[in-house]
Design an enzyme around this catalytic site. Structure first.
Site, short mmCIF file in Angstrom:
data_model
loop_
_atom_site.label_atom_id
_atom_site.label_comp_id
_atom_site.label_asym_id
_atom_site.label_seq_id
_atom_site.Cartn_x
_atom_site.Cartn_y
_atom_site.Cartn_z
CE LYS A 41 -3.86 -2.37 1.83
NZ LYS A 41 -4.37 -2.75 0.99
CG ASP A 232 -2.75 0.89 -1.96
OD1 ASP A 232 -3.08 1.81 -1.21
OD2 ASP A 232 -2.10 0.08 -2.80
N GLY A 267 -3.51 -5.39 -12.12
CA GLY A 267 -2.01 -5.12 -11.24
C GLY A 267 -1.93 -3.31 -10.25
O1 RIB Z 1 -3.58 -1.99 -1.59
C1 RIB Z 1 -3.52 -3.10 -2.40
C2 RIB Z 1 -2.25 -3.68 -1.45
O2 RIB Z 1 -2.23 -4.26 -0.77
C3 RIB Z 1 -1.21 -4.71 -2.93
O3 RIB Z 1 -0.39 -4.16 -3.72
C4 RIB Z 1 -0.69 -5.15 -1.37
O4 RIB Z 1 0.94 -5.78 -1.40
C5 RIB Z 1 -1.12 -5.04 -0.35
O5 RIB Z 1 -0.43 -5.04 0.42
#
Ligand code: RIB
Length: 285
Positions: A41, A232, A267
């Site tokens: 994240k 994110d 991804g």
């Molecule tokens: O929010 C998505 C992320 O959560 C992914 O990339 C994974 O690594 C987890 O941390």
């Protein structure tokens, strides 16, 4: 001039199985295809902010194993400042095992490894920033150290949901949660003295100030391929827009557009949109 954003957070390598139904506990499903991408994240938020035009400093930890360089590869290539990232001896780089269903929903389990070593000492290396953004995949003491240190906007994406100090809930300038996380924190979110934003997927996003609705943004209509990293992206975009001085409703719309674009590709990090992609979507009638 670009804003400077500091990110204190996790750095993972994502191992992704997609295209098969999500398994129930105890069930094995077959037929997925495999990919690996940089993730975490914190790292996703750092890259999202960078692609949206910010200067970004990342504070985090990786292990002294063969996965660390892969996990950092896109951040390094795209100019995120990694001087606050340490390699921890005898620790594994964080790994996320991710299953993505045919309709783009996911299940994630994280082996934190070196992310658990992010410390107050490391946070003290963070330069002064226009805004700091944290999440909860690193120790809460590090998040609180960033909160204490912040001289600008302090934002926290309370994901994954877990118990945190009441002071953080009450005094963070900006809290970002999804619907499930909002239910976990409940009434305590209404005590926040700044802004709380709740993301609701296809139902858009709601802004609360002093516990009262102060704005909203509808979701953009896109076909979801993979929702990993959408939260994110939203968090980083909202922080970049507010740090730039956009008003809260414009910032919410900017973040919604960025998150919508992120779900249209597979991804986490490969799907993060550029500034011009977001502005193109915003300009559409
Ligand atoms: O929010 C998505 C992320 O959560 C992914 O990339 C994974 O690594 C987890 O941390």
């Amino acid at each position: 001039m670009s804003v400077r954003i500091g990110i204190v957070g996790s750095i993972n390598l994502d191992l992704v199985a997609s295209g098969a139904p999500l398994p129930a506990p105890g069930e094995t499903v077959t037929g997925a295809s495999f990919a690996r991408h940089p993730g975490g994240k914190g790292a996703n938020q750092a890259l999202a902010a960078r692609r949206l035009g910010a200067d970004v400093t990342m504070v985090g930890c990786v292990g002294d194993d063969g996965l660390a360089e892969s996990a950092l590869s896109i951040l390094r290539a795209e100019g995120v400042d990694l001087t606050g990232v340490e390699t921890v001896k005898d620790q594994a780089t964080g790994v996320a095992l991710i299953a993505v269903s045919p309709d783009g929903e996911n299940q994630i389990i994280v082996a934190s490894g070196a992310n658990a070593c992010v410390s107050e000492r490391l946070v003290s290396k963070m330069p002064d920033c226009d805004a700091i953004l944290c999440q909860l995949e690193v120790p809460i003491d590090a998040v609180m150290a960033a909160f204490e240190r912040s001289k600008g906007l302090f934002a926290v994406n309370l994901a994954p949901a877990m118990d945190v100090p009441d002071q953080l809930l009450a005094e963070a300038d900006l809290i970002i949660v999804n619907g499930g996380e909002a239910a976990f924190y409940g009434e305590k979110l209404l005590q926040n003295k700044g802004r709380v934003v709740v993301t609701l997927g296809k139902d858009g996003a709601m802004l609360y100030e002093n516990g009262k609705v102060a704005g909203s943004a509808p979701a953009f209509d896109v076909t979801a391929v993979d929702t990993t990293g959408a939260g994110d992206t939203f968090s980083a975009a909202l922080v970049v827009a507010l740090a730039e001085g956009q008003d809260p409703e414009s910032a919410l719309r900017f973040a919604s557009a960025a998150a919508a674009l992120a779900v249209t590709k597979a991804g986490a990090q490969p799907s993060l949109p550029t500034r011009s992609e977001v502005e193109t979507l915003l300009a559409k009638p």
